[in-house]
Scaffold this motif. Structure first.
Motif, PDB file in Angstrom:
ATOM      1  N   SER A 104      -1.863   0.691  -8.352  1.00 61.06           N
ATOM      2  CA  SER A 104      -1.534   1.969  -8.794  1.00 61.06           C
ATOM      3  C   SER A 104      -1.487   1.833 -10.343  1.00 61.06           C
ATOM      4  O   SER A 104      -1.757   2.481 -10.994  1.00 61.06           O
ATOM      5  CB  SER A 104      -1.108   2.903  -8.107  1.00 61.06           C
ATOM      6  OG  SER A 104       0.023   2.711  -8.561  1.00 61.06           O
ATOM      7  N   ASN A 105      -0.625   1.283 -10.626  1.00 59.29           N
ATOM      8  CA  ASN A 105      -0.271   0.888 -11.904  1.00 59.29           C
ATOM      9  C   ASN A 105      -1.019   0.732 -12.418  1.00 59.29           C
ATOM     10  O   ASN A 105      -1.387   0.753 -14.400  1.00 59.29           O
ATOM     11  CB  ASN A 105       1.002   0.857 -12.495  1.00 59.29           C
ATOM     12  CG  ASN A 105       2.463   1.202 -12.161  1.00 59.29           C
ATOM     13  OD1 ASN A 105       2.428   2.869 -11.931  1.00 59.29           O
ATOM     14  ND2 ASN A 105       3.423   0.156 -11.401  1.00 59.29           N
ATOM     15  N   MET A 137       7.919  -7.631 -12.287  1.00 60.48           N
ATOM     16  CA  MET A 137       6.336  -6.061 -12.327  1.00 60.48           C
ATOM     17  C   MET A 137       5.983  -5.663 -11.045  1.00 60.48           C
ATOM     18  O   MET A 137       5.971  -5.904  -9.959  1.00 60.48           O
ATOM     19  CB  MET A 137       5.145  -6.962 -12.333  1.00 60.48           C
ATOM     20  CG  MET A 137       4.240  -6.353 -12.629  1.00 60.48           C
ATOM     21  SD  MET A 137       2.205  -7.369 -12.925  1.00 60.48           S
ATOM     22  CE  MET A 137       1.497  -6.249 -12.477  1.00 60.48           C
ATOM     23  N   LEU A 138       5.991  -4.091 -11.294  1.00 60.41           N
ATOM     24  CA  LEU A 138       5.870  -3.045  -9.155  1.00 60.41           C
ATOM     25  C   LEU A 138       4.487  -2.710 -10.273  1.00 60.41           C
ATOM     26  O   LEU A 138       4.082  -1.985 -11.005  1.00 60.41           O
ATOM     27  CB  LEU A 138       7.126  -1.977 -10.000  1.00 60.41           C
ATOM     28  CG  LEU A 138       6.942  -0.902  -8.558  1.00 60.41           C
ATOM     29  CD1 LEU A 138       7.671  -1.679  -7.289  1.00 60.41           C
ATOM     30  CD2 LEU A 138       8.291  -0.532  -9.251  1.00 60.41           C
ATOM     31  N   GLY A 172      -3.062  11.303  -6.155  1.00 58.14           N
ATOM     32  CA  GLY A 172      -2.026  10.703  -5.961  1.00 58.14           C
ATOM     33  C   GLY A 172      -1.812   9.325  -7.308  1.00 58.14           C
ATOM     34  O   GLY A 172      -0.936   9.786  -8.153  1.00 58.14           O
ATOM     35  N   PRO A 173      -0.843   8.204  -6.420  1.00 54.93           N
ATOM     36  CA  PRO A 173       0.046   7.653  -7.061  1.00 54.93           C
ATOM     37  C   PRO A 173      -1.355   7.505  -9.403  1.00 54.93           C
ATOM     38  O   PRO A 173      -0.967   6.729  -9.633  1.00 54.93           O
ATOM     39  CB  PRO A 173       0.184   6.476  -6.878  1.00 54.93           C
ATOM     40  CG  PRO A 173       0.323   6.994  -5.579  1.00 54.93           C
ATOM     41  CD  PRO A 173      -0.574   7.980  -4.950  1.00 54.93           C
ATOM     42  N   SER A 198       0.701  -0.771  -0.683  1.00 60.99           N
ATOM     43  CA  SER A 198       0.267  -0.100   0.070  1.00 60.99           C
ATOM     44  C   SER A 198       1.043   1.053  -0.190  1.00 60.99           C
ATOM     45  O   SER A 198       0.400   2.286  -0.492  1.00 60.99           O
ATOM     46  CB  SER A 198      -1.068  -0.154   1.234  1.00 60.99           C
ATOM     47  OG  SER A 198      -0.463  -0.048   2.221  1.00 60.99           O
ATOM     48  N   ASN A 199       2.219   0.849   0.499  1.00 61.78           N
ATOM     49  CA  ASN A 199       3.032   2.593   0.534  1.00 61.78           C
ATOM     50  C   ASN A 199       3.702   2.772  -1.116  1.00 61.78           C
ATOM     51  O   ASN A 199       4.792   1.950  -0.907  1.00 61.78           O
ATOM     52  CB  ASN A 199       3.862   2.013   1.666  1.00 61.78           C
ATOM     53  CG  ASN A 199       5.246   3.889   1.507  1.00 61.78           C
ATOM     54  OD1 ASN A 199       5.040   4.149   0.288  1.00 61.78           O
ATOM     55  ND2 ASN A 199       5.369   3.906   3.598  1.00 61.78           N
TER      56      ASN A 199
END
Length: 287
Positions: A98-99, A92-93, A126-127, A67-68
């Motif tokens: 978010s992405n 994978m990030l 936000g992101p 979540s961070n």
């Protein structure tokens, strides 16, 4: 050889959601670790890259969540540093989704719609909002305004984006209904990417705009982010404006998430992040 996914999560307990999606993407087994930090992941990465070699490396991959978002990005940098030349696996990030969520928003907005030369207002800095701004600018939007309730915070966010990505985003604030109405006056696209259960766009603010063509909202918790939208809206036209609700966007986000995870096992040298997951989304039917 089985497809193994190392799940590194910055939260204390690794996300059940992300693991369920990974299994639905064709992963055979997940090795999950919560509490991941940039200081404790190297040994886990080495466990993935030193147990398989050559062509077999592509059967191992790493997913980074949590979540961070900032902490997860630091873990991503640590993972990169743990690799040795070609001895690496795909990564994978997608912290907090978010992405993949931002990619889904952008692709939904552009369903049979040319964003070139359009003015976009994204409410929520936000992101998810930041990444959506990146994708729509990439696709040719003329102007993107990124807002939150504090102009100071919006300015800090767009300055960061300028330094990190070299893009020009305009800061804005949504402290009042009057401020939102002013933002939408010459907007063609409005996107609500704020916190759950908060209405950012009252109906009076979007109906007064003479230019709006598309509105999207990722909030599925009542009250919704846009008054008058429904979570199932999927290109629904209301008063001349096309609407995309949270479930319609979320359904496509799941396709993007699964497609991205599956692609990790095509090769051993992918790094999917906010700049590359969108490319995966563009290859998937967004119907």
């Amino acid at each position: 050889m089985k497809k193994l996914l190392l799940h590194l999560d910055t939260d204390l307990v690794a996300s059940t959601f992300d693991q369920a999606v990974a299994y639905d993407s064709g992963v055979d087994n997940i090795i999950a670790h919560g509490g991941a930090t940039r200081d404790n992941v190297t040994a886990h990465v080495h466990g993935m890259i030193f147990t398989r070699g050559g062509k077999n490396l592509k059967n191992s991959a790493i997913f980074i969540g949590g979540s961070n978002v900032a902490a997860s990005e630091l873990v991503g940098e640590a993972v990169k540093k743990a690799f040795f030349g070609p001895v690496r696996v795909s990564v994978m990030l997608d912290p907090n989704g978010s992405n993949t969520t931002a990619a889904a928003i952008a692709r939904k907005v552009m369903t049979d719609y040319d964003i070139t030369g359009k003015n976009v207002v994204i409410m929520g800095a936000g992101p998810v909002g930041q990444r959506t701004a990146l994708y729509l600018l990439k696709e040719g939007a003329a102007k993107v305004v990124l807002t939150c309730r504090s102009m100071a915070r919006s300015k800090a966010t767009v300055e960061h984006m300028k330094k990190a990505y070299g893009v020009d985003v305009i800061p804005g604030e949504t402290r009042s209904d009057e401020a939102v109405e002013a933002l939408l006056k010459d907007a063609h696209v409005a996107i609500a990417a704020g916190p759950a259960g908060v209405c950012i766009v009252p109906e009076s603010t979007w109906t007064s705009s003479k230019t709006l063509e598309v509105i999207a909202d990722v909030n599925a918790v009542p009250p919704l982010g846009v008054e008058g939208i429904e979570v199932m809206d999927n290109g629904t036209e209301k008063q001349g404006v096309r609407f995309y609700g949270a479930i319609a966007i979320g359904n496509f986000k799941m396709k993007v998430h699964r497609g991205a995870v599956a692609s990790l096992f095509d090769t051993n040298d992918l790094f999917l992040d906010e700049t590359t997951i969108y490319d995966i989304a563009c290859k998937i039917d967004n119907a």
